[in-house]
Scaffold this motif. Structure first.
Motif, PDB file in Angstrom:
ATOM      1  N   LEU A  96     -51.976 -33.800 -19.278  1.00 36.81           N
ATOM      2  CA  LEU A  96     -51.217 -34.306 -20.426  1.00 36.81           C
ATOM      3  C   LEU A  96     -49.804 -34.724 -20.019  1.00 36.81           C
ATOM      4  O   LEU A  96     -49.288 -35.746 -20.492  1.00 36.81           O
ATOM      5  CB  LEU A  96     -51.148 -33.236 -21.516  1.00 36.81           C
ATOM      6  N   THR A  97     -49.175 -33.953 -19.145  1.00 33.04           N
ATOM      7  CA  THR A  97     -47.837 -34.326 -18.682  1.00 33.04           C
ATOM      8  C   THR A  97     -47.877 -35.636 -17.896  1.00 33.04           C
ATOM      9  O   THR A  97     -47.066 -36.541 -18.131  1.00 33.04           O
ATOM     10  CB  THR A  97     -47.258 -33.201 -17.801  1.00 33.04           C
ATOM     11  N   LEU A  98     -48.825 -35.746 -16.968  1.00 34.71           N
ATOM     12  CA  LEU A  98     -48.971 -36.982 -16.203  1.00 34.71           C
ATOM     13  C   LEU A  98     -49.287 -38.161 -17.129  1.00 34.71           C
ATOM     14  O   LEU A  98     -48.725 -39.253 -16.967  1.00 34.71           O
ATOM     15  CB  LEU A  98     -50.085 -36.814 -15.164  1.00 34.71           C
ATOM     16  N   TYR A  99     -50.153 -37.927 -18.089  1.00 34.42           N
ATOM     17  CA  TYR A  99     -50.549 -38.977 -19.039  1.00 34.42           C
ATOM     18  C   TYR A  99     -49.333 -39.493 -19.806  1.00 34.42           C
ATOM     19  O   TYR A  99     -49.118 -40.710 -19.917  1.00 34.42           O
ATOM     20  CB  TYR A  99     -51.597 -38.393 -19.984  1.00 34.42           C
ATOM     21  N   MET A 100     -48.533 -38.583 -20.339  1.00 28.72           N
ATOM     22  CA  MET A 100     -47.381 -39.003 -21.142  1.00 28.72           C
ATOM     23  C   MET A 100     -46.312 -39.674 -20.280  1.00 28.72           C
ATOM     24  O   MET A 100     -45.669 -40.639 -20.716  1.00 28.72           O
ATOM     25  CB  MET A 100     -46.786 -37.797 -21.873  1.00 28.72           C
ATOM     26  N   VAL A 101     -46.122 -39.191 -19.063  1.00 28.74           N
ATOM     27  CA  VAL A 101     -45.160 -39.841 -18.167  1.00 28.74           C
ATOM     28  C   VAL A 101     -45.599 -41.277 -17.884  1.00 28.74           C
ATOM     29  O   VAL A 101     -44.777 -42.214 -17.890  1.00 28.74           O
ATOM     30  CB  VAL A 101     -45.013 -39.034 -16.859  1.00 28.74           C
ATOM     31  N   MET A 102     -46.899 -41.472 -17.654  1.00 25.81           N
ATOM     32  CA  MET A 102     -47.405 -42.814 -17.395  1.00 25.81           C
ATOM     33  C   MET A 102     -47.303 -43.698 -18.634  1.00 25.81           C
ATOM     34  O   MET A 102     -47.041 -44.899 -18.523  1.00 25.81           O
ATOM     35  CB  MET A 102     -48.858 -42.737 -16.914  1.00 25.81           C
ATOM     36  N   VAL A 103     -47.510 -43.130 -19.819  1.00 26.16           N
ATOM     37  CA  VAL A 103     -47.353 -43.910 -21.058  1.00 26.16           C
ATOM     38  C   VAL A 103     -45.921 -44.400 -21.195  1.00 26.16           C
ATOM     39  O   VAL A 103     -45.669 -45.585 -21.478  1.00 26.16           O
ATOM     40  CB  VAL A 103     -47.759 -43.064 -22.282  1.00 26.16           C
ATOM     41  N   LEU A 104     -44.968 -43.507 -21.004  1.00 24.15           N
ATOM     42  CA  LEU A 104     -43.563 -43.908 -21.122  1.00 24.15           C
ATOM     43  C   LEU A 104     -43.191 -44.925 -20.046  1.00 24.15           C
ATOM     44  O   LEU A 104     -42.428 -45.867 -20.305  1.00 24.15           O
ATOM     45  CB  LEU A 104     -42.657 -42.677 -21.025  1.00 24.15           C
ATOM     46  N   ALA A 105     -43.717 -44.751 -18.834  1.00 25.07           N
ATOM     47  CA  ALA A 105     -43.451 -45.721 -17.770  1.00 25.07           C
ATOM     48  C   ALA A 105     -44.043 -47.079 -18.120  1.00 25.07           C
ATOM     49  O   ALA A 105     -43.418 -48.125 -17.896  1.00 25.07           O
ATOM     50  CB  ALA A 105     -44.012 -45.214 -16.444  1.00 25.07           C
ATOM     51  N   ALA A 106     -45.254 -47.082 -18.690  1.00 21.78           N
ATOM     52  CA  ALA A 106     -45.890 -48.351 -19.063  1.00 21.78           C
ATOM     53  C   ALA A 106     -45.099 -49.053 -20.156  1.00 21.78           C
ATOM     54  O   ALA A 106     -44.889 -50.276 -20.098  1.00 21.78           O
ATOM     55  CB  ALA A 106     -47.321 -48.087 -19.523  1.00 21.78           C
ATOM     56  N   ILE A 107     -44.656 -48.305 -21.158  1.00 22.65           N
ATOM     57  CA  ILE A 107     -43.853 -48.919 -22.233  1.00 22.65           C
ATOM     58  C   ILE A 107     -42.567 -49.489 -21.667  1.00 22.65           C
ATOM     59  O   ILE A 107     -42.140 -50.596 -22.017  1.00 22.65           O
ATOM     60  CB  ILE A 107     -43.559 -47.876 -23.329  1.00 22.65           C
ATOM     61  N   SER A 108     -41.948 -48.738 -20.752  1.00 24.53           N
ATOM     62  CA  SER A 108     -40.692 -49.198 -20.156  1.00 24.53           C
ATOM     63  C   SER A 108     -40.892 -50.469 -19.332  1.00 24.53           C
ATOM     64  O   SER A 108     -40.086 -51.404 -19.408  1.00 24.53           O
ATOM     65  CB  SER A 108     -40.104 -48.090 -19.290  1.00 24.53           C
ATOM     66  N   LEU A 109     -41.980 -50.521 -18.549  1.00 23.93           N
ATOM     67  CA  LEU A 109     -42.220 -51.678 -17.686  1.00 23.93           C
ATOM     68  C   LEU A 109     -42.690 -52.892 -18.472  1.00 23.93           C
ATOM     69  O   LEU A 109     -42.333 -54.031 -18.145  1.00 23.93           O
ATOM     70  CB  LEU A 109     -43.242 -51.320 -16.605  1.00 23.93           C
ATOM     71  N   GLU A 110     -43.500 -52.669 -19.504  1.00 25.81           N
ATOM     72  CA  GLU A 110     -44.036 -53.782 -20.275  1.00 25.81           C
ATOM     73  C   GLU A 110     -43.020 -54.366 -21.247  1.00 25.81           C
ATOM     74  O   GLU A 110     -43.161 -55.501 -21.684  1.00 25.81           O
ATOM     75  CB  GLU A 110     -45.271 -53.331 -21.051  1.00 25.81           C
ATOM     76  N   SER A 111     -42.004 -53.587 -21.606  1.00 25.85           N
ATOM     77  CA  SER A 111     -40.967 -54.084 -22.514  1.00 25.85           C
ATOM     78  C   SER A 111     -39.642 -54.161 -21.761  1.00 25.85           C
ATOM     79  O   SER A 111     -39.623 -54.524 -20.596  1.00 25.85           O
ATOM     80  CB  SER A 111     -40.881 -53.178 -23.752  1.00 25.85           C
ATOM     81  N   ASP A 112     -38.572 -53.790 -22.404  1.00 24.59           N
ATOM     82  CA  ASP A 112     -37.249 -53.941 -21.777  1.00 24.59           C
ATOM     83  C   ASP A 112     -36.615 -52.616 -21.413  1.00 24.59           C
ATOM     84  O   ASP A 112     -35.398 -52.481 -21.403  1.00 24.59           O
ATOM     85  CB  ASP A 112     -36.310 -54.712 -22.720  1.00 24.59           C
ATOM     86  N   GLY A 113     -37.421 -51.608 -21.128  1.00 25.16           N
ATOM     87  CA  GLY A 113     -36.855 -50.345 -20.694  1.00 25.16           C
ATOM     88  C   GLY A 113     -37.191 -49.208 -21.638  1.00 25.16           C
ATOM     89  O   GLY A 113     -37.875 -49.368 -22.660  1.00 25.16           O
ATOM     90  N   LEU A 114     -36.695 -48.021 -21.309  1.00 24.42           N
ATOM     91  CA  LEU A 114     -36.980 -46.820 -22.103  1.00 24.42           C
ATOM     92  C   LEU A 114     -36.407 -46.879 -23.503  1.00 24.42           C
ATOM     93  O   LEU A 114     -36.766 -46.058 -24.352  1.00 24.42           O
ATOM     94  CB  LEU A 114     -36.433 -45.587 -21.374  1.00 24.42           C
TER      95      LEU A 114
END
Length: 561
Positions: A96-114
């Motif tokens: 779950l921790t890895l999953y959520m970290v990857m979700v936040l990374a994907a949102i950051s990379l696909e948009s304009d940051g965190l």
């Protein structure tokens, strides 16, 4: 031997409540918006309306809740007596921790940051971290051996049916994800659930259930494969991948006879697949076909298989008296000779058979009687395209290949191959016809690959020498090694992984070989017997580890007393 070791330290009082708080936060955060941008990751921007990735998070959290209640709660005297809940919780906290970290990374990379990550994402991440910390504080304890638990027959059959239904749903859901990040996160979810099932002991129990109900498991597996096209909504893209997986798996199963049973390292096996494909192309009704004879397709299939088997006999007769590295070099040379021969059979440098580097394009759709495999058909209101038609044909082929492999594996011939693989000199001393069985392995493996090649030519509508390069042979061999040499389920799984992932992860195409090599290195380090190991190989690889584990357990038990 118990599933785990006994510890002397009691659980900290905060461990269980911390885990519950983490689960609550994960679920609460999943009902809130994760992303400001609704155009990425399947729209995670709506409050109280979870998207697909948020639903996967909720499933993991509910699974963690069940294990927490089995650890300390109303399920403690039931599931808690059998499941290794602590190890399962530790895996879930990490996943779950890895999953959520990857979700936040994907949102950051696909948009304009965190800055585009909404509070729900951080809430779920905080919950995952709390679950991870709480699970690490829980002590390990001694459990019953779940693999010995026997339930009524109808319950075990129901468990098999539910497992197969989950596989069908998981395959349909994951292939339906077009976004690369969503697909990767789905793989993390699937990998996490499978790991939890292993660590809690459920998969060990299911393995024993499968052994007791082999026929039911086989029937359920083919039912899942049969119904798979009906879950794709007429998607030609996904069904194209599925047909390629089946061709690759059928070919790898033939190689499994050569490598997995007989222990012969073949680095040019793709040539047998290519020979079958070229036979089908030359005998087809293509305007570029070079043979003016167009027999029915069942005849073409037999001719293609026999031509491939003849090539196996030709290459095997003079070379199988060597072994090891020398055999690998010879078969590698044969694969290159086949490819270069297809280049030169162009009417200028040799007989006009293959049209040289241009190959044979415009191969017409396969037609058996009045049934044309290129036409769309409607079954129960669902559209099935051309790839679905070829998929069902390939399903019949792979069923035949599996039947041949299983019968040979359980026969006297199969035992002779295993004896040769384990110790050729000892097998010869015991009267085993080593050379004859080696030749037979090459011929049968080549015949099965030739059968798959005849269908591949029509499914691809073209053949060319560039399709049959050494790298394809390497991938076939890797599928056998990765899945588990000498097994059926392992080779099917390895072929699926190596054929499916490159198709769905095209944004990693530049690093495909790097990831492929890394995967093999990790497999050789942590599971050298393959994903699904044969019983013989599993005993060979884990005998020393088992002795060490018993010694450690005895020492800890003595200390606990």
């Amino acid at each position: 031997m118990s599933n785990d070791l006994t510890t002397r330290t009691p659980a900290p009082t905060a461990a269980w409540p911390l885990g519950l708080a983490g689960v609550a936060l994960v679920i609460a955060g999943s009902f809130l918006s994760w992303s400001y941008d609704g155009s990425i990751l399947g729209d995670l921007s709506i409050n109280f309306f979870p998207g697909s990735l948020q639903i996967l998070t909720i499933i993991l959290a509910v699974l963690a809740l069940i294990l927490l209640l089995a650890e300390k709660g109303p399920l403690q005297n039931g599931l808690g007596r059998w499941l290794d809940a602590t190890l399962g919780l530790r895996v879930l906290g990490l996943v779950l921790t890895l999953y959520m970290v990857m979700v936040l990374a994907a949102i950051s990379l696909e948009s304009d940051g965190l800055i585009n990550v909404n509070p729900g994402g951080y809430v779920s991440l905080a919950g995952a971290l709390l679950l991870l910390v709480g699970s690490r504080m829980l002590p390990l304890r001694q459990l019953h051996d779940l693999s010995r638990a026997r339930l009524p027959g109808w319950v075990e059959i129901l468990a098999i049916s539910l497992m197969m239904a989950a596989i069908l749903f998981g395959a349909a859901f994951s292939l339906g994800l077009t976004d690369a990040w969503s697909f990767v996160l789905c793989l993390v979810f699937i990998g996490g659930v499978i790991t939890v099932l292993f660590r809690t002991g459920v998969m060990s129990w299911f393995g024993h259930v499968a052994q007791r109900h082999k026929k039911v498991l086989t029937l359920a597996a083919f039912a899942v494969a049969f119904f798979f096209p009906f879950t794709q909504g007429g998607s030609d893209a996904n069904m194209s991948i599925a047909t390629q997986v089946l061709i690759f798996a059928a070919t790898a199963m033939g190689l499994n006879i050569v490598v997995g049973l007989a222990g012969l390292l073949d680095l040019g096996y793709i040539a047998f697949l290519g020979s079958g494909a070229y036979v089908a192309a030359m005998l087809s009704e293509s305007a570029f076909a070079t043979i003016d004879w167009h027999p029915p397709f069942p005849v073409v299939v037999l001719i293609g298989g026999c031509v491939a088997a003849t090539l196996g006999l030709i290459i095997g007769s003079p070379t199988l008296r060597v072994s090891g590295d020398y055999l690998a070099i010879v078969t590698l040379g044969f694969g290159e000779i086949f490819r270069l021969a297809m280049f030169n059979l162009d009417g200028t440098n040799g007989p006009l058979l293959t049209n040289g580097p241009n190959g044979i394009p415009a191969i017409p759709e396969l037609q058996v009687g009045s049934f044309n495999f290129g036409d769309e058909h409607t079954v129960a209101g669902l559209e099935l395209g051309r790839f679905s038609n070829y998929y069902f044909l390939l399903l019949i082929l792979i069923g035949f290949v599996i039947l041949v492999f299983a019968r040979l594996n359980d026969s006297r011939i199969g035992r002779g191959w295993v004896a040769i693989r384990e110790d050729e000199k000892a097998a010869e001393a015991m009267g085993v016809n080593v050379f004859g069985l080696k030749i037979l392995a090459f011929v049968i493996g080549a015949f099965l690959a030739g059968l798959a090649g005849t269908i591949k030519a029509h499914q691809d509508v073209a053949v060319s020498p560039d399709q049959y390069i050494f790298l394809e042979s390497a991938f076939l061999l890797a599928a056998v090694v990765l899945g588990g040499m000498g097994t059926i389920a392992g080779v099917l799984l390895g072929a699926t992984i190596l054929k499916l992932l490159p198709e769905k992860l095209r944004f990693f195409s530049e690093y495909r070989l790097l990831l492929f090599g890394l995967l093999l290195v990790l497999m050789m380090r942590f599971r050298p017997e393959g994903l699904v190991a044969s019983r013989r190989r599993q005993l060979e690889f884990h005998e020393e580890d088992e002795e060490l584990a018993v010694a450690i357990e005895n020492e800890l038990v003595e200390e606990a007393k």
